[in-house]
Design a protein around this motif. Sequence first.
Motif, PDB file in Angstrom:
ATOM      1  N   VAL A 173      23.229  40.909  37.542  1.00 38.86           N
ATOM      2  CA  VAL A 173      24.666  41.116  37.371  1.00 38.86           C
ATOM      3  C   VAL A 173      25.353  41.166  38.727  1.00 38.86           C
ATOM      4  O   VAL A 173      26.410  40.557  38.937  1.00 38.86           O
ATOM      5  CB  VAL A 173      24.938  42.405  36.575  1.00 38.86           C
ATOM      6  N   ARG A 174      24.759  41.885  39.681  1.00 38.70           N
ATOM      7  CA  ARG A 174      25.352  41.970  41.017  1.00 38.70           C
ATOM      8  C   ARG A 174      25.396  40.591  41.682  1.00 38.70           C
ATOM      9  O   ARG A 174      26.361  40.230  42.365  1.00 38.70           O
ATOM     10  CB  ARG A 174      24.557  42.938  41.891  1.00 38.70           C
ATOM     11  N   GLU A 175      24.349  39.813  41.488  1.00 34.68           N
ATOM     12  CA  GLU A 175      24.321  38.470  42.067  1.00 34.68           C
ATOM     13  C   GLU A 175      25.396  37.588  41.431  1.00 34.68           C
ATOM     14  O   GLU A 175      26.064  36.795  42.113  1.00 34.68           O
ATOM     15  CB  GLU A 175      22.935  37.845  41.874  1.00 34.68           C
ATOM     16  N   PHE A 176      25.567  37.750  40.119  1.00 36.46           N
ATOM     17  CA  PHE A 176      26.595  36.981  39.426  1.00 36.46           C
ATOM     18  C   PHE A 176      27.989  37.344  39.938  1.00 36.46           C
ATOM     19  O   PHE A 176      28.842  36.472  40.150  1.00 36.46           O
ATOM     20  CB  PHE A 176      26.496  37.241  37.924  1.00 36.46           C
ATOM     21  N   LEU A 177      28.219  38.645  40.157  1.00 37.18           N
ATOM     22  CA  LEU A 177      29.520  39.080  40.669  1.00 37.18           C
ATOM     23  C   LEU A 177      29.768  38.538  42.078  1.00 37.18           C
ATOM     24  O   LEU A 177      30.912  38.232  42.449  1.00 37.18           O
ATOM     25  CB  LEU A 177      29.594  40.607  40.660  1.00 37.18           C
ATOM     26  N   SER A 178      28.710  38.435  42.858  1.00 37.27           N
ATOM     27  CA  SER A 178      28.888  37.869  44.203  1.00 37.27           C
ATOM     28  C   SER A 178      29.266  36.394  44.133  1.00 37.27           C
ATOM     29  O   SER A 178      30.012  35.882  44.975  1.00 37.27           O
ATOM     30  CB  SER A 178      27.610  38.057  45.026  1.00 37.27           C
ATOM     31  N   LYS A 179      28.768  35.680  43.127  1.00 37.44           N
ATOM     32  CA  LYS A 179      29.141  34.278  42.953  1.00 37.44           C
ATOM     33  C   LYS A 179      30.609  34.149  42.539  1.00 37.44           C
ATOM     34  O   LYS A 179      31.278  33.171  42.868  1.00 37.44           O
ATOM     35  CB  LYS A 179      28.238  33.605  41.922  1.00 37.44           C
ATOM     36  N   ALA A 182      41.415  41.141  39.498  1.00 38.71           N
ATOM     37  CA  ALA A 182      41.814  42.376  38.826  1.00 38.71           C
ATOM     38  C   ALA A 182      40.627  43.185  38.313  1.00 38.71           C
ATOM     39  O   ALA A 182      40.625  44.414  38.380  1.00 38.71           O
ATOM     40  CB  ALA A 182      42.772  42.050  37.678  1.00 38.71           C
ATOM     41  N   GLN A 183      39.603  42.516  37.784  1.00 37.17           N
ATOM     42  CA  GLN A 183      38.528  43.224  37.086  1.00 37.17           C
ATOM     43  C   GLN A 183      37.218  43.294  37.862  1.00 37.17           C
ATOM     44  O   GLN A 183      36.397  44.169  37.604  1.00 37.17           O
ATOM     45  CB  GLN A 183      38.263  42.541  35.730  1.00 37.17           C
ATOM     46  N   LYS A 184      37.007  42.369  38.772  1.00 40.07           N
ATOM     47  CA  LYS A 184      35.724  42.311  39.468  1.00 40.07           C
ATOM     48  C   LYS A 184      35.379  43.584  40.233  1.00 40.07           C
ATOM     49  O   LYS A 184      34.241  44.058  40.174  1.00 40.07           O
ATOM     50  CB  LYS A 184      35.712  41.087  40.387  1.00 40.07           C
ATOM     51  N   PRO A 185      36.301  44.225  40.983  1.00 43.52           N
ATOM     52  CA  PRO A 185      35.936  45.451  41.712  1.00 43.52           C
ATOM     53  C   PRO A 185      35.420  46.565  40.804  1.00 43.52           C
ATOM     54  O   PRO A 185      34.446  47.248  41.140  1.00 43.52           O
ATOM     55  CB  PRO A 185      37.241  45.846  42.400  1.00 43.52           C
ATOM     56  N   ALA A 186      36.079  46.744  39.657  1.00 40.01           N
ATOM     57  CA  ALA A 186      35.625  47.790  38.723  1.00 40.01           C
ATOM     58  C   ALA A 186      34.245  47.460  38.167  1.00 40.01           C
ATOM     59  O   ALA A 186      33.376  48.337  38.020  1.00 40.01           O
ATOM     60  CB  ALA A 186      36.636  47.951  37.594  1.00 40.01           C
ATOM     61  N   LEU A 187      34.031  46.173  37.836  1.00 40.72           N
ATOM     62  CA  LEU A 187      32.719  45.753  37.350  1.00 40.72           C
ATOM     63  C   LEU A 187      31.649  45.952  38.423  1.00 40.72           C
ATOM     64  O   LEU A 187      30.527  46.372  38.131  1.00 40.72           O
ATOM     65  CB  LEU A 187      32.770  44.293  36.919  1.00 40.72           C
ATOM     66  N   GLN A 188      31.994  45.647  39.677  1.00 44.21           N
ATOM     67  CA  GLN A 188      31.051  45.813  40.783  1.00 44.21           C
ATOM     68  C   GLN A 188      30.665  47.274  40.945  1.00 44.21           C
ATOM     69  O   GLN A 188      29.478  47.615  41.090  1.00 44.21           O
ATOM     70  CB  GLN A 188      31.678  45.293  42.074  1.00 44.21           C
TER      71      GLN A 188
END
Length: 678
Positions: A223-229, A246-252
Amino acid sequence: MTQWEKLRQLPAVYRQQLHELYDRDALPMDVRHYLSAWIEKQEWQRAARDHDLAMVLFQVLLENLDIQHSRFVQEESFLLQHNIRRYKQNFQRYLDDPCGLASTILWFLEKEKEILQSADLAEQVQFLCVEQEAMEMDSQQDMERKMAGLRNEVQVLIIIYSTLSDLNKLLDRAEELIDLLVKKELVEWQRRQQKACIGAPDNVCLDHLEKWFTCMAVCLFQVREFLSKLDELVGKVSYDNDPIKAQKPALQRRADTLLKDLLKSSFVVETQPSMPQGKGSLVLRTNVQFSVKTRLLVKFVEQNHIMKVNVSVDRYRRFNVLGTKSKALNMAESQSGGMVADFRHLLNKQMMIFFFGLSVELQASSLPVVIISNSSQQQSAWASVLWFNMLSLDTKDVKFFANCPAATWPQFGEVLSWQFLSATKRGLNDDQLEMIALRLFGKQRDYDNCKVAWSKFSKENSPDTFWVWFDGILVMVKTYLEQLWRDGLIMGFVSKGKEKSLLKKKQRGTFLLRFSESVIGGITFSWVEYDMIGEPSIKTVQPFTKVDLNQIPFHEIIRNFQILESDNIPENPLLYLYPNTPKDEAFGKYYSDKTGGKQLVVMAVCYWSCRNTLEAWSPMPSDMAQGEGLEPINGLCGEAAGESWLSLLSHPAKNLALLSSQLSLHFILYNISGGPAV
């Protein structure tokens, strides 16, 4: 679907666990298979404590085996006929202990449930992992294709928004599974380890937990790798109200928090502090080496850096740590291939993980230990370890003994049985536990609500506590009588009153072996004789202790024990081990022709039929002079008893009175040179 049918449908790895579970004779797999429906419908938990119900179920079990045998006869299944008949014969050993059979079947059913629960959890984790991998692959391929042929920002917005929504749902499921792993599975394992430290036969293998923790960690790292992509995507294509921004920081943050919580919980103490020659774990002695093994349940197979564990000792005691205080986690020290660091001289372990830009500080603490400076403190130290780990669920409760709780009899009795089980591979049965309960609480209809206080169990500086008596027996059995105990030849914990009621119904020469209630670390035997009119009389020798057992094995004492009757003919009165096993059949395999060439030892024990004369000068406690068996306190024969006999011979008046009371003088002869007794 029955529990047994569910087990049979599990994947091969869990069926292998099932085969290993039934790789013993206590409950054959054939019986479990053919009687599965009936077995699962019975109230084994109640039967384990209800003798009448247990006896009914025992009889029905035998009847069901007969029915199954008849079916195999009709089917001409010769081998199955033989097996069922053999199983039925083996179950006959529970005739006098049907509650033991109920407890055994209940134990197997509970272990089966644990296998099912393990499989269920693994399936949930695997489903999450597979779903994540499939989602990630589809999303990445779709994203790469769309970016290559990107024509308008609206299409990108729709795709990304949908992916982020699915990712949130996936993290919801991940959080639920982490809670299940950390708050249930790991907590239950820690409790099993705590009980295993005090002798419980619980399974403390970490392999399944390691598999589940590793699977969850891999998913979250993905999941973390996907968020970095997604960050790379934002760098190429972005617009106002971009859902990624808008949403990526909270997901990270959420993914990182879940991963950190998982990693923090995955660092555990696999092997608690113990000394090489100690009685058990958690009791340490000053200036003596001890060891602890830590394990990270997340296995990093491919790692491009070293993860080190550093030692720090708690504030309650100073320790000089020998050797390095830092050690790398590696797989070389683990038989299972886990991430292990095996230390000497440490109680608290800390490590720092740096992985893909993630920094996590981990810490694991051992269970509380007791530090002693002399081996004489070992007994009381182990009592403290037993009491704490029996009752405390908070392993960091350093003020536990300031307000020490009492133990219920079911808790306490189970722990006592574990002591014998771990030391000798044979625990205590219900009859033996009942005798101990009788000693502690007196006669009760039901002991389940009775409680044992710490002060009654093992109060400091008190020489006559229950634990001193019990541990003295345990040490004696472990040192001198382990094989006899393991083979079930020693009844052991039986009161004098129960002993009398058992023997007086048996044939002449029937005897049993029991532990002394008055001599610490003593064992004695009693047998039944009959007088001219057929009235039973129970004879008991004074207890044998380590002084005696160091000189001659107990089975040789039983073999060569003799008394002189009125016509001076030596005779061994021990003929049948209770209930009716011939002595040589019971003990024959232990006999030896030579026992070291030591001299013949002749001992004398006197039994007087006149109660008043005995009470007037006997050195024995009054409760032993009531006709239920005499136990002089000191020595094999008792110096005091010998002196009293000599003093009688020197005083004619006393001698005359004693003869008129029908003095019966018995000589115990036993041979420690291997030759015949004279």
